[in-house]
Each structure stands twice: as structure tokens, then as C-alpha cells.
Design a protein around this motif. Structure first.
Motif, mmCIF file in Angstrom:
data_model
loop_
_atom_site.group_PDB
_atom_site.id
_atom_site.type_symbol
_atom_site.label_atom_id
_atom_site.label_comp_id
_atom_site.label_asym_id
_atom_site.label_seq_id
_atom_site.Cartn_x
_atom_site.Cartn_y
_atom_site.Cartn_z
ATOM 1 N N GLU A 174 0.816 -1.202 0.000
ATOM 2 C CA GLU A 174 0.000 0.000 0.000
ATOM 3 C C GLU A 174 0.857 1.261 0.000
ATOM 4 N N ASP A 175 2.076 1.158 0.503
ATOM 5 C CA ASP A 175 2.914 2.335 0.643
ATOM 6 C C ASP A 175 4.009 2.289 -0.404
ATOM 7 N N THR A 176 4.234 3.377 -1.098
ATOM 8 C CA THR A 176 5.271 3.416 -2.114
ATOM 9 C C THR A 176 6.586 3.920 -1.543
ATOM 10 N N ASN A 177 6.671 4.022 -0.243
ATOM 11 C CA ASN A 177 7.877 4.492 0.403
ATOM 12 C C ASN A 177 9.033 3.550 0.058
ATOM 13 N N ALA A 178 10.188 4.098 -0.259
ATOM 14 C CA ALA A 178 11.327 3.301 -0.705
ATOM 15 C C ALA A 178 11.793 2.318 0.372
ATOM 16 N N ASN A 179 11.768 2.711 1.644
ATOM 17 C CA ASN A 179 12.208 1.808 2.708
ATOM 18 C C ASN A 179 11.309 0.587 2.820
ATOM 19 N N LYS A 180 10.012 0.783 2.708
ATOM 20 C CA LYS A 180 9.078 -0.344 2.764
ATOM 21 C C LYS A 180 9.289 -1.264 1.561
ATOM 22 N N PHE A 181 9.517 -0.664 0.412
ATOM 23 C CA PHE A 181 9.746 -1.437 -0.804
ATOM 24 C C PHE A 181 11.000 -2.301 -0.653
ATOM 25 N N LEU A 182 12.071 -1.721 -0.125
ATOM 26 C CA LEU A 182 13.306 -2.483 0.077
ATOM 27 C C LEU A 182 13.111 -3.589 1.100
ATOM 28 N N GLU A 183 12.301 -3.355 2.119
ATOM 29 C CA GLU A 183 12.051 -4.386 3.121
ATOM 30 C C GLU A 183 11.309 -5.570 2.509
ATOM 31 N N VAL A 184 10.364 -5.316 1.606
ATOM 32 C CA VAL A 184 9.659 -6.403 0.925
ATOM 33 C C VAL A 184 10.640 -7.225 0.087
ATOM 34 N N ILE A 185 11.542 -6.546 -0.605
ATOM 35 C CA ILE A 185 12.536 -7.237 -1.423
ATOM 36 C C ILE A 185 13.448 -8.088 -0.542
ATOM 37 N N ARG A 186 13.891 -7.541 0.593
ATOM 38 C CA ARG A 186 14.749 -8.308 1.507
ATOM 39 C C ARG A 186 14.024 -9.543 2.026
ATOM 40 N N ASN A 187 12.764 -9.385 2.388
ATOM 41 C CA ASN A 187 11.983 -10.539 2.873
ATOM 42 C C ASN A 187 11.858 -11.609 1.800
ATOM 43 N N MET A 188 11.676 -11.201 0.557
ATOM 44 C CA MET A 188 11.586 -12.163 -0.541
ATOM 45 C C MET A 188 12.903 -12.908 -0.704
ATOM 46 N N GLU A 189 14.007 -12.187 -0.610
ATOM 47 C CA GLU A 189 15.323 -12.824 -0.722
ATOM 48 C C GLU A 189 15.569 -13.804 0.413
ATOM 49 N N MET A 190 15.187 -13.418 1.622
ATOM 50 C CA MET A 190 15.375 -14.318 2.773
ATOM 51 C C MET A 190 14.532 -15.574 2.615
ATOM 52 N N THR A 191 13.327 -15.433 2.112
ATOM 53 C CA THR A 191 12.461 -16.597 1.888
ATOM 54 C C THR A 191 13.062 -17.506 0.826
ATOM 55 N N LYS A 192 13.614 -16.908 -0.190
ATOM 56 C CA LYS A 192 14.208 -17.674 -1.284
ATOM 57 C C LYS A 192 15.430 -18.453 -0.781
ATOM 58 N N ARG A 193 16.269 -17.838 0.051
ATOM 59 C CA ARG A 193 17.450 -18.500 0.593
ATOM 60 C C ARG A 193 17.100 -19.586 1.586
ATOM 61 N N ALA A 194 16.032 -19.370 2.351
ATOM 62 C CA ALA A 194 15.664 -20.331 3.393
ATOM 63 C C ALA A 194 15.077 -21.617 2.827
ATOM 64 N N GLY A 195 14.567 -21.565 1.680
ATOM 65 C CA GLY A 195 14.027 -22.829 1.266
ATOM 66 C C GLY A 195 13.305 -22.839 0.019
#
Length: 195
Positions: A174-195
């Protein structure tokens, strides 16, 4: 102002003098004086329900807080901000009025877009639309779009859709704030690495 006395003498020190090169004369140095801004007399500072309701009603119907507080029978903007801190009921009314203002702005966008610009006919019979009027209307629409998106981002804000990792479901933020966007990307990367 207390007088200063030079060390070793009993006479007060002389005030510094400014000299002008063109005339060669000396004049006493003057302290800068802040400009006096006339303020309206007798503006209300006491919180009343009537004033709170008028402010919120006018906000909800599209007026800005600055134009509302320009009326002499209403308090200054700073007083309104203090009331928001002091009175929780007013704070809730104000928040609701701001959300309603976003809906009012959206309705005004449609009304502005539906207005027919003035037409001009030249000597040869060709008809033209007033381009400056069209630019002004576009600016009015953009201002209302921006304000609506900030006041009610879930309804009028821009949404960024990301395709999930490995073809998963789309992730909507919902938020286009750059920090929130980067946090979503980091979470996706962590999920991808975990399994």
C-alpha cells in the motif's frame, strides 16, 4: 541597557559608531529590528465544540486549513494543532474530516474533468481550445489527485504489485515508500534462501 565600563576607567564606554566611506561621517550603529506583523485581534483560543465542528465540516468539504483559519472568527492554525494534541475527540473528528476531504477531492476531479474549456474561432473559421485553461485544469486535477493519495492512501494511493518469488502470488504494498519497498525485497530474498 546597562552601560559598559572600560577596565581601569570610571567612564562608561562609548557606543560603537558606524562610518560610511562615501560621506566620511559617523552615525551610531543601529540594532536590526524585526518587522512587526499585524495580527488579527481577539482570535479564539478556547476550545468549543461549535468551532471544532465548523473546522472539521469545512475541511471535509475540501477547504484547506490555512483558508479556514484565515477567517477572523476562527483560531490560528497553531491553535488547531494544539487542540489536536489536547482533545482526543477533536483529533478523531479531524482525522475523519481529512479522510472525507480525500473523497471530496476525488469528486472535484470528476467535475473539473467534465468542464468544457472555452473555444476560440480565428478569422478563417477554425476553432481552438484555450491551452492555458487546459494546463490550469490539469494542474488542479493533479493537486487533488496528490492530496487524495496522501490523505487516503488505501483508496487513492498508487499500488506497487510485485510478482512473488518463483511465480508465486502477487504481493501488493500500500505504501510506495522506498524503505518499505526495500524491506519487501529483503523478505523475498530471505524466503528464497531459506528454502
Amino acid at each position: 541597557m546597562p552601560e559598559t565600563i572600560k577596565k581601569g576607567s570610571k567612564k562608561p564606554a562609548k557606543t560603537p559608531k558606524a562610518t560610511t566611506q562615501a560621506q566620511g561621517s559617523t552615525t551610531p550603529a543601529k540594532k536590526p529590528v524585526a518587522p512587526q506583523i499585524p495580527r488579527p485581534a481577539h482570535r479564539p483560543v478556547e476550545y468549543t465544540e461549535e468551532i471544532a465542528e465548523e473546522v472539521c465540516w469545512r475541511l471535509a468539504h475540501g477547504e484547506s486549513l490555512v483558508s479556514i483559519c484565515g477567517d477572523e472568527h476562527l483560531p490560528h492554525c497553531a491553535t488547531i494543532y494544539r487542540w489536536l494534541i489536547r482533545f482526543p475527540v477533536f483529533c478523531e473528528m479531524y482525522a475523519r474530516a481529512r479522510e472525507d476531504q480525500a473523497d471530496t477531492n476525488a469528486d472535484e476531479i470528476l467535475a473539473i474533468a467534465d468542464e468544457m474549456p472555452p473555444e476560440y474561432t480565428d478569422k478563417e473559421g477554425r476553432t481552438f481550445l484555450d491551452q492555458s485553461y487546459l494546463a490550469w485544469q490539469k494542474q488542479r486535477i493533479e493537486a487533488r489527485k496528490w492530496t487524495s493519495a496522501k490523505l487516503k492512501p488505501r483508496k487513492y494511493g498508487d499500488r506497487v504489485a510485485l510478482e512473488g518469488v518463483e511465480g508465486g502470488a502477487a504481493i501488493k504494498t500500500e505504501d510506495t515508500n522506498a524503505n518499505k519497498f526495500l524491506e519487501v525485497i529483503r523478505n523475498m530474498e530471505m524466503t528464497k534462501r531459506a528454502g
